[in-house]
Design a protein around this motif. Structure first.
Motif, PDB file in Angstrom:
ATOM      1  N   PHE A 133       0.886  -1.159   0.000  1.00  0.00           N
ATOM      2  CA  PHE A 133       0.000   0.000   0.000  1.00  0.00           C
ATOM      3  C   PHE A 133       0.925   1.211   0.000  1.00  0.00           C
ATOM      4  O   PHE A 133       1.834   1.288   0.833  1.00  0.00           O
ATOM      5  CB  PHE A 133      -0.866   0.020   1.269  1.00  0.00           C
ATOM      6  CG  PHE A 133      -1.784  -1.157   1.362  1.00  0.00           C
ATOM      7  CD1 PHE A 133      -1.298  -2.407   1.740  1.00  0.00           C
ATOM      8  CD2 PHE A 133      -3.121  -1.026   1.057  1.00  0.00           C
ATOM      9  CE1 PHE A 133      -2.146  -3.512   1.799  1.00  0.00           C
ATOM     10  CE2 PHE A 133      -3.985  -2.125   1.124  1.00  0.00           C
ATOM     11  CZ  PHE A 133      -3.494  -3.367   1.489  1.00  0.00           C
ATOM     12  N   THR A 134       0.729   2.159  -0.926  1.00  0.00           N
ATOM     13  CA  THR A 134       1.651   3.292  -0.991  1.00  0.00           C
ATOM     14  C   THR A 134       0.903   4.607  -1.156  1.00  0.00           C
ATOM     15  O   THR A 134      -0.075   4.682  -1.890  1.00  0.00           O
ATOM     16  CB  THR A 134       2.725   3.062  -2.098  1.00  0.00           C
ATOM     17  OG1 THR A 134       3.635   4.167  -2.110  1.00  0.00           O
ATOM     18  CG2 THR A 134       2.130   2.890  -3.482  1.00  0.00           C
ATOM     19  N   VAL A 135       1.361   5.630  -0.413  1.00  0.00           N
ATOM     20  CA  VAL A 135       0.674   6.923  -0.367  1.00  0.00           C
ATOM     21  C   VAL A 135       1.608   8.020  -0.873  1.00  0.00           C
ATOM     22  O   VAL A 135       2.772   8.085  -0.461  1.00  0.00           O
ATOM     23  CB  VAL A 135       0.225   7.266   1.084  1.00  0.00           C
ATOM     24  CG1 VAL A 135      -0.565   8.575   1.118  1.00  0.00           C
ATOM     25  CG2 VAL A 135      -0.588   6.131   1.687  1.00  0.00           C
ATOM     26  N   GLU A 136       1.095   8.889  -1.747  1.00  0.00           N
ATOM     27  CA  GLU A 136       1.871  10.015  -2.285  1.00  0.00           C
ATOM     28  C   GLU A 136       1.023  11.280  -2.195  1.00  0.00           C
ATOM     29  O   GLU A 136      -0.178  11.234  -2.404  1.00  0.00           O
ATOM     30  CB  GLU A 136       2.261   9.710  -3.745  1.00  0.00           C
ATOM     31  CG  GLU A 136       2.882  10.858  -4.525  1.00  0.00           C
ATOM     32  CD  GLU A 136       4.167  11.410  -3.883  1.00  0.00           C
ATOM     33  OE1 GLU A 136       5.088  10.633  -3.601  1.00  0.00           O
ATOM     34  OE2 GLU A 136       4.214  12.652  -3.665  1.00  0.00           O
ATOM     35  N   ARG A 137       1.667  12.432  -1.900  1.00  0.00           N
ATOM     36  CA  ARG A 137       0.893  13.665  -1.752  1.00  0.00           C
ATOM     37  C   ARG A 137       0.868  14.515  -3.022  1.00  0.00           C
ATOM     38  O   ARG A 137       0.052  15.414  -3.148  1.00  0.00           O
ATOM     39  CB  ARG A 137       1.390  14.494  -0.566  1.00  0.00           C
ATOM     40  CG  ARG A 137       2.830  14.930  -0.660  1.00  0.00           C
ATOM     41  CD  ARG A 137       3.232  15.758   0.539  1.00  0.00           C
ATOM     42  NE  ARG A 137       2.659  17.101   0.480  1.00  0.00           N
ATOM     43  CZ  ARG A 137       3.216  18.114  -0.178  1.00  0.00           C
ATOM     44  NH1 ARG A 137       4.341  17.958  -0.847  1.00  0.00           N
ATOM     45  NH2 ARG A 137       2.641  19.302  -0.165  1.00  0.00           N
ATOM     46  N   ILE A 138       1.793  14.258  -3.976  1.00  0.00           N
ATOM     47  CA  ILE A 138       1.832  15.069  -5.202  1.00  0.00           C
ATOM     48  C   ILE A 138       1.092  14.326  -6.323  1.00  0.00           C
ATOM     49  O   ILE A 138       1.484  13.228  -6.726  1.00  0.00           O
ATOM     50  CB  ILE A 138       3.291  15.384  -5.610  1.00  0.00           C
ATOM     51  CG1 ILE A 138       3.962  16.216  -4.510  1.00  0.00           C
ATOM     52  CG2 ILE A 138       3.342  16.096  -6.957  1.00  0.00           C
ATOM     53  CD1 ILE A 138       5.430  16.539  -4.752  1.00  0.00           C
ATOM     54  N   LYS A 139       0.006  14.983  -6.801  1.00  0.00           N
ATOM     55  CA  LYS A 139      -0.903  14.293  -7.723  1.00  0.00           C
ATOM     56  C   LYS A 139      -0.210  13.787  -8.984  1.00  0.00           C
ATOM     57  O   LYS A 139      -0.449  12.656  -9.428  1.00  0.00           O
ATOM     58  CB  LYS A 139      -2.060  15.227  -8.088  1.00  0.00           C
ATOM     59  CG  LYS A 139      -3.169  14.525  -8.806  1.00  0.00           C
ATOM     60  CD  LYS A 139      -4.389  15.400  -8.956  1.00  0.00           C
ATOM     61  CE  LYS A 139      -5.510  14.598  -9.601  1.00  0.00           C
ATOM     62  NZ  LYS A 139      -6.689  15.444  -9.844  1.00  0.00           N
ATOM     63  N   ALA A 140       0.665  14.617  -9.575  1.00  0.00           N
ATOM     64  CA  ALA A 140       1.307  14.223 -10.841  1.00  0.00           C
ATOM     65  C   ALA A 140       2.158  12.969 -10.650  1.00  0.00           C
ATOM     66  O   ALA A 140       2.174  12.082 -11.520  1.00  0.00           O
ATOM     67  CB  ALA A 140       2.158  15.373 -11.372  1.00  0.00           C
ATOM     68  N   LEU A 141       2.862  12.871  -9.516  1.00  0.00           N
ATOM     69  CA  LEU A 141       3.698  11.691  -9.248  1.00  0.00           C
ATOM     70  C   LEU A 141       2.827  10.470  -8.988  1.00  0.00           C
ATOM     71  O   LEU A 141       3.101   9.360  -9.464  1.00  0.00           O
ATOM     72  CB  LEU A 141       4.630  11.956  -8.061  1.00  0.00           C
ATOM     73  CG  LEU A 141       5.717  13.014  -8.284  1.00  0.00           C
ATOM     74  CD1 LEU A 141       6.498  13.264  -7.001  1.00  0.00           C
ATOM     75  CD2 LEU A 141       6.666  12.605  -9.412  1.00  0.00           C
ATOM     76  N   TYR A 142       1.767  10.674  -8.229  1.00  0.00           N
ATOM     77  CA  TYR A 142       0.801   9.608  -7.935  1.00  0.00           C
ATOM     78  C   TYR A 142       0.253   9.017  -9.241  1.00  0.00           C
ATOM     79  O   TYR A 142       0.236   7.798  -9.435  1.00  0.00           O
ATOM     80  CB  TYR A 142      -0.312  10.196  -7.062  1.00  0.00           C
ATOM     81  CG  TYR A 142      -1.624   9.477  -7.055  1.00  0.00           C
ATOM     82  CD1 TYR A 142      -1.835   8.369  -6.239  1.00  0.00           C
ATOM     83  CD2 TYR A 142      -2.680   9.932  -7.854  1.00  0.00           C
ATOM     84  CE1 TYR A 142      -3.058   7.720  -6.226  1.00  0.00           C
ATOM     85  CE2 TYR A 142      -3.903   9.294  -7.850  1.00  0.00           C
ATOM     86  CZ  TYR A 142      -4.092   8.183  -7.043  1.00  0.00           C
ATOM     87  OH  TYR A 142      -5.304   7.542  -7.039  1.00  0.00           O
ATOM     88  N   GLN A 143      -0.144   9.912 -10.168  1.00  0.00           N
ATOM     89  CA  GLN A 143      -0.748   9.446 -11.422  1.00  0.00           C
ATOM     90  C   GLN A 143       0.268   8.706 -12.289  1.00  0.00           C
ATOM     91  O   GLN A 143      -0.037   7.676 -12.887  1.00  0.00           O
ATOM     92  CB  GLN A 143      -1.327  10.635 -12.191  1.00  0.00           C
ATOM     93  CG  GLN A 143      -2.605  11.135 -11.549  1.00  0.00           C
ATOM     94  CD  GLN A 143      -3.130  12.410 -12.183  1.00  0.00           C
ATOM     95  OE1 GLN A 143      -2.356  13.226 -12.686  1.00  0.00           O
ATOM     96  NE2 GLN A 143      -4.445  12.582 -12.167  1.00  0.00           N
ATOM     97  N   LYS A 144       1.487   9.251 -12.319  1.00  0.00           N
ATOM     98  CA  LYS A 144       2.529   8.637 -13.133  1.00  0.00           C
ATOM     99  C   LYS A 144       2.892   7.240 -12.605  1.00  0.00           C
ATOM    100  O   LYS A 144       3.057   6.293 -13.368  1.00  0.00           O
ATOM    101  CB  LYS A 144       3.775   9.541 -13.088  1.00  0.00           C
ATOM    102  CG  LYS A 144       4.617   9.473 -14.314  1.00  0.00           C
ATOM    103  CD  LYS A 144       5.619  10.607 -14.307  1.00  0.00           C
ATOM    104  CE  LYS A 144       6.675  10.377 -15.363  1.00  0.00           C
ATOM    105  NZ  LYS A 144       7.692  11.416 -15.354  1.00  0.00           N
TER     106      LYS A 144
END
Ligand code: SAH
Length: 213
Positions: A104-115
């Motif tokens: 399970f992984t969490v990212e706060r920056i949308k562009a990085l999350y989407q990529k």
């Protein structure tokens, strides 16, 4: 790029085994995950070199050795449930998934999350679960976790992460009183107590959020 497989072999031998990482599953995963696909095309030739690389938005993909070190400190066995804070490029999550972890992984920056999501899908890591959020709050609904890994440096250990750790679980996090220089801390939960060990000096990008900077 010329033969990424040979570059990975050399990376594992000279940067990782040479520095004392012995967990065969870590070495196997680092030999198989195509690290060059986790960076921009212009940087692919450098993907197997002994340093971090920019991934945009002021963030970096960690040095290969640091990914190997953290993966081995986590003592991953197939089926262990792992929460990662700071998806970034997705490389660390892919290495843990390659080792059989339920990631399970969490990212706060949308562009990085989407990529990263797109990449997980292209590379068939369909079972990595992703979330766009402030990871200093953990991912409460899916917890507790056997292992938690934070791949950004904060001023302290976020309490929600300790709460979401299973008893006897392991949490690895860079902690430092100033930015860009931290101690890698291992927290082991034992009932209501925790035991903390210093695993050495590291330099991560900032952990930004409610319990970060
Ligand atoms: N594990 C990543 C390393 C990325 S760098 C990799 O293998 O590429 C650290 C990442 O942590 C950055 O993408 C940054 O945006 C993210 N980050 C920082 N603070 C965060 C927070 N509070 N919640 C989630 N992600 C965070």
């Amino acid at each position: 790029m010329i033969d990424p497989r040979r570059k990975r072999e050399k990376m594992v031998r000279e940067q990782i085994e040479a520095r004392g990482v012995t967990d065969p599953e870590v070495l196997r995963a680092m030999r198989s995950v195509p690290r060059h696909l986790f960076v921009d095309e212009a940087l692919q030739a450098q993907a197997y070199e002994d340093h971090p690389l920019p991934i945009g938005h002021g963030q970096t993909i960690s040095q290969p050795y640091i990914v190997a070190l953290m993966s081995s400190l986590l003592q991953i066995k197939p089926g262990v449930k792992v929460l990662e804070i700071g998806t970034g490029s997705g490389y660390q999550a892919a290495v843990l998934a390659e080792m059989g972890a339920d990631v399970f992984t969490v990212e706060r920056i949308k562009a990085l999350y989407q990529k990263a999501r797109q990449l997980f899908s292209n590379l068939k890591y369909h079972y990595i679960k992703t979330k766009l959020d402030d990871g200093t709050m953990g991912w409460h609904e899916k917890g507790p976790y056997d292992r938690i890994l934070v791949t950004a440096g904060g001023p302290d250990v976020p309490p929600p992460l300790v709460d979401q750790l299973e008893d006897h679980g392991i949490l690895i996090i860079p902690v430092g009183a100033s930015k860009r220089s931290q101690k890698l801390i291992r927290v082991i939960k034992d009932g209501r107590d925790t035991k903390q060990d210093d695993m050495g000096s590291v330099a991560f990008v900032d952990l930004v959020g409610k319990f970060g900077w």
